[in-house]
Design a protein around this motif. Structure first.
Motif, PDB file in Angstrom:
ATOM      1  N   ALA A 195       0.792  -1.313   0.198  1.00 10.53           N
ATOM      2  CA  ALA A 195       0.007  -0.039  -0.100  1.00 10.53           C
ATOM      3  C   ALA A 195       1.029   1.151  -0.073  1.00 10.53           C
ATOM      4  O   ALA A 195       1.948   1.121   0.730  1.00 10.53           O
ATOM      5  CB  ALA A 195      -0.825  -0.024   1.178  1.00 10.53           C
ATOM      6  N   PRO A 196       0.454   2.206  -0.887  1.00  8.53           N
ATOM      7  CA  PRO A 196       1.098   3.490  -0.564  1.00  8.53           C
ATOM      8  C   PRO A 196       0.726   4.418   0.361  1.00  8.53           C
ATOM      9  O   PRO A 196      -0.189   4.585   0.999  1.00  8.53           O
ATOM     10  CB  PRO A 196       0.648   4.265  -1.933  1.00  8.53           C
ATOM     11  N   HIS A 197       1.881   5.169   1.064  1.00  8.29           N
ATOM     12  CA  HIS A 197       1.446   6.007   2.159  1.00  8.29           C
ATOM     13  C   HIS A 197       2.257   7.500   1.653  1.00  8.29           C
ATOM     14  O   HIS A 197       3.422   7.349   1.818  1.00  8.29           O
ATOM     15  CB  HIS A 197       2.258   5.434   3.524  1.00  8.29           C
ATOM     16  N   SER A 198       1.590   8.432   1.665  1.00  8.45           N
ATOM     17  CA  SER A 198       2.318   9.656   1.256  1.00  8.45           C
ATOM     18  C   SER A 198       2.513  10.594   2.564  1.00  8.45           C
ATOM     19  O   SER A 198       3.106  11.561   2.175  1.00  8.45           O
ATOM     20  CB  SER A 198       1.241  10.520   0.256  1.00  8.45           C
ATOM     21  N   PHE A 199       2.454  10.185   3.710  1.00  5.77           N
ATOM     22  CA  PHE A 199       3.082  10.939   4.891  1.00  5.77           C
ATOM     23  C   PHE A 199       4.607  10.225   5.209  1.00  5.77           C
ATOM     24  O   PHE A 199       4.409   9.146   6.092  1.00  5.77           O
ATOM     25  CB  PHE A 199       2.261  10.855   5.990  1.00  5.77           C
ATOM     26  N   PHE A 200       5.548  10.531   4.535  1.00  8.31           N
ATOM     27  CA  PHE A 200       6.801   9.714   4.473  1.00  8.31           C
ATOM     28  C   PHE A 200       8.081  10.614   4.502  1.00  8.31           C
ATOM     29  O   PHE A 200       7.996  11.710   3.797  1.00  8.31           O
ATOM     30  CB  PHE A 200       6.817   8.813   3.228  1.00  8.31           C
ATOM     31  N   THR A 201       8.696  10.104   5.178  1.00  9.04           N
ATOM     32  CA  THR A 201      10.149  10.910   5.185  1.00  9.04           C
ATOM     33  C   THR A 201      11.371  10.239   6.092  1.00  9.04           C
ATOM     34  O   THR A 201      11.122   9.235   6.594  1.00  9.04           O
ATOM     35  CB  THR A 201       9.958  12.496   5.940  1.00  9.04           C
ATOM     36  N   VAL A 202      12.650  10.702   6.096  1.00 10.08           N
ATOM     37  CA  VAL A 202      13.687  10.216   6.706  1.00 10.08           C
ATOM     38  C   VAL A 202      13.462  10.548   8.438  1.00 10.08           C
ATOM     39  O   VAL A 202      13.187  11.691   8.573  1.00 10.08           O
ATOM     40  CB  VAL A 202      14.999  10.739   6.501  1.00 10.08           C
ATOM     41  N   SER A 203      13.703   9.642   9.235  1.00  7.20           N
ATOM     42  CA  SER A 203      13.722  10.014  10.663  1.00  7.20           C
ATOM     43  C   SER A 203      15.143  10.282  11.109  1.00  7.20           C
ATOM     44  O   SER A 203      15.033  11.149  12.123  1.00  7.20           O
ATOM     45  CB  SER A 203      13.058   8.899  11.422  1.00  7.20           C
ATOM     46  N   CYS A 204      16.098   9.480  10.958  1.00  9.17           N
ATOM     47  CA  CYS A 204      17.292   9.492  11.742  1.00  9.17           C
ATOM     48  C   CYS A 204      18.431   9.089  10.449  1.00  9.17           C
ATOM     49  O   CYS A 204      18.013   8.294   9.562  1.00  9.17           O
ATOM     50  CB  CYS A 204      17.183   8.732  12.709  1.00  9.17           C
ATOM     51  N   VAL A 205      19.591   9.524  10.823  1.00  5.28           N
ATOM     52  CA  VAL A 205      20.647   9.323   9.933  1.00  5.28           C
ATOM     53  C   VAL A 205      21.560   8.394  10.515  1.00  5.28           C
ATOM     54  O   VAL A 205      21.861   7.401   9.425  1.00  5.28           O
ATOM     55  CB  VAL A 205      21.631  10.632   9.767  1.00  5.28           C
ATOM     56  N   ASN A 206      21.628   8.064  11.789  1.00  6.39           N
ATOM     57  CA  ASN A 206      22.701   7.359  12.433  1.00  6.39           C
ATOM     58  C   ASN A 206      22.175   6.825  13.733  1.00  6.39           C
ATOM     59  O   ASN A 206      22.107   7.482  14.703  1.00  6.39           O
ATOM     60  CB  ASN A 206      24.155   7.753  12.597  1.00  6.39           C
ATOM     61  N   PRO A 207      21.326   5.507  13.704  1.00  6.12           N
ATOM     62  CA  PRO A 207      21.194   4.742  12.709  1.00  6.12           C
ATOM     63  C   PRO A 207      20.238   5.203  11.830  1.00  6.12           C
ATOM     64  O   PRO A 207      19.270   5.874  12.071  1.00  6.12           O
ATOM     65  CB  PRO A 207      20.802   3.494  13.488  1.00  6.12           C
ATOM     66  N   PRO A 208      20.337   4.621  10.413  1.00  7.86           N
ATOM     67  CA  PRO A 208      19.457   5.281   9.360  1.00  7.86           C
ATOM     68  C   PRO A 208      17.700   4.751   9.763  1.00  7.86           C
ATOM     69  O   PRO A 208      17.772   3.442  10.008  1.00  7.86           O
ATOM     70  CB  PRO A 208      19.643   4.465   8.005  1.00  7.86           C
ATOM     71  N   MET A 209      16.937   5.818   9.760  1.00 11.75           N
ATOM     72  CA  MET A 209      15.624   5.154  10.148  1.00 11.75           C
ATOM     73  C   MET A 209      14.625   6.061   9.024  1.00 11.75           C
ATOM     74  O   MET A 209      15.005   7.203   8.524  1.00 11.75           O
ATOM     75  CB  MET A 209      15.227   5.777  11.681  1.00 11.75           C
ATOM     76  N   VAL A 210      13.810   5.611   8.751  1.00  7.27           N
ATOM     77  CA  VAL A 210      12.641   6.263   8.069  1.00  7.27           C
ATOM     78  C   VAL A 210      11.220   6.098   8.703  1.00  7.27           C
ATOM     79  O   VAL A 210      11.087   5.186   9.602  1.00  7.27           O
ATOM     80  CB  VAL A 210      12.463   5.590   6.440  1.00  7.27           C
ATOM     81  N   GLN A 211      10.209   6.913   8.351  1.00  8.63           N
ATOM     82  CA  GLN A 211       9.063   6.904   8.894  1.00  8.63           C
ATOM     83  C   GLN A 211       7.925   7.104   7.828  1.00  8.63           C
ATOM     84  O   GLN A 211       8.009   7.973   6.999  1.00  8.63           O
ATOM     85  CB  GLN A 211       9.001   7.967  10.054  1.00  8.63           C
TER      86      GLN A 211
END
Length: 203
Positions: free
Chosen positions: A43-59
């Motif tokens: 499923a597509p979710h359009s509220f999406f971004t990077v959360s953290c660089v180290n460690p790498p996280m997305v949300q």
């Protein structure tokens, strides 16, 4: 002159429609998951971004309670697939509210491929896949923010230029307002100016 909008006095999803029309363009997390019964959801979710660089996280944010959220909470794993322009109609089809027992890969005719570090499959035709394990969730009103630690990334060679993913080759879709989608567009390149250099230019 400006027009003022008060979210507390607006009915239904009116303010939601305003927000999604002005917070644009929004990148799309095309999230694949597995249910406890091994049904592959996409499923597509359009509220999406990077959360953290180290460690790498997305949300990404699940508005309401959807199969994606239930599967992530139950299994602790998901894959964020890039949604490319070439798969525009397929991405939109996977937004259909299929019953939990209906896997979107089969329903819309998308080929899957195995992931390296997690159990949910990747979209074979997507140029980028970020394999994630669940870090945490945060409930906010009617929505849930899902934060995942990226444990593996897979990028197709034909979207790389000197080892770096190129926007014009990725051709990522984005969501705009109403039923509008964004595709590509002009790319502006401008390096950040270090403070000392900026100060010298000011004389």
């Amino acid at each position: 002159m400006r027009i003022d909008f008060d979210p507390e006095s607006m009915a239904g999803g009116s303010f939601y429609k305003l927000l999604t029309a002005v917070v644009v363009p929004r990148p799309i997390a095309w999230v694949s998951t597995l249910s406890v019964r091994s049904v592959a959801n996409l499923a597509p979710h359009s509220f999406f971004t990077v959360s953290c660089v180290n460690p790498p996280m997305v949300q990404f944010t699940s508005v309401g309670r959807k199969d994606t959220l239930s599967n992530v909470e139950a299994t602790g794993e998901f894959v964020v697939n890039l949604a490319p322009e070439a798969l525009f109609e397929k991405v939109n089809e996977t937004a259909t509210d299929f019953p939990p027992e209906n896997g979107e890969f089969e329903a819309v005719g998308l080929e899957r491929e195995p992931s390296v570090r997690v159990k949910p499959p990747r979209v074979a035709a997507s140029p980028v896949a970020l394999e994630c394990v669940l870090h945490s969730t945060l409930r906010l009103g009617d929505s849930t923010v899902v934060i995942g630690r990226v444990v593996h990334a897979s990028v197709k060679e034909d979207v790389l230029d000197d080892g770096h993913p190129e926007f014009e080759l990725l051709r990522p879709l984005s969501r705009l307002g109403k039923n509008e989608w964004g595709v590509g567009g002009d790319v502006l390149e401008l390096a950040r100016t270090p403070y000392e250099e900026w100060r010298r230019k000011q004389g």
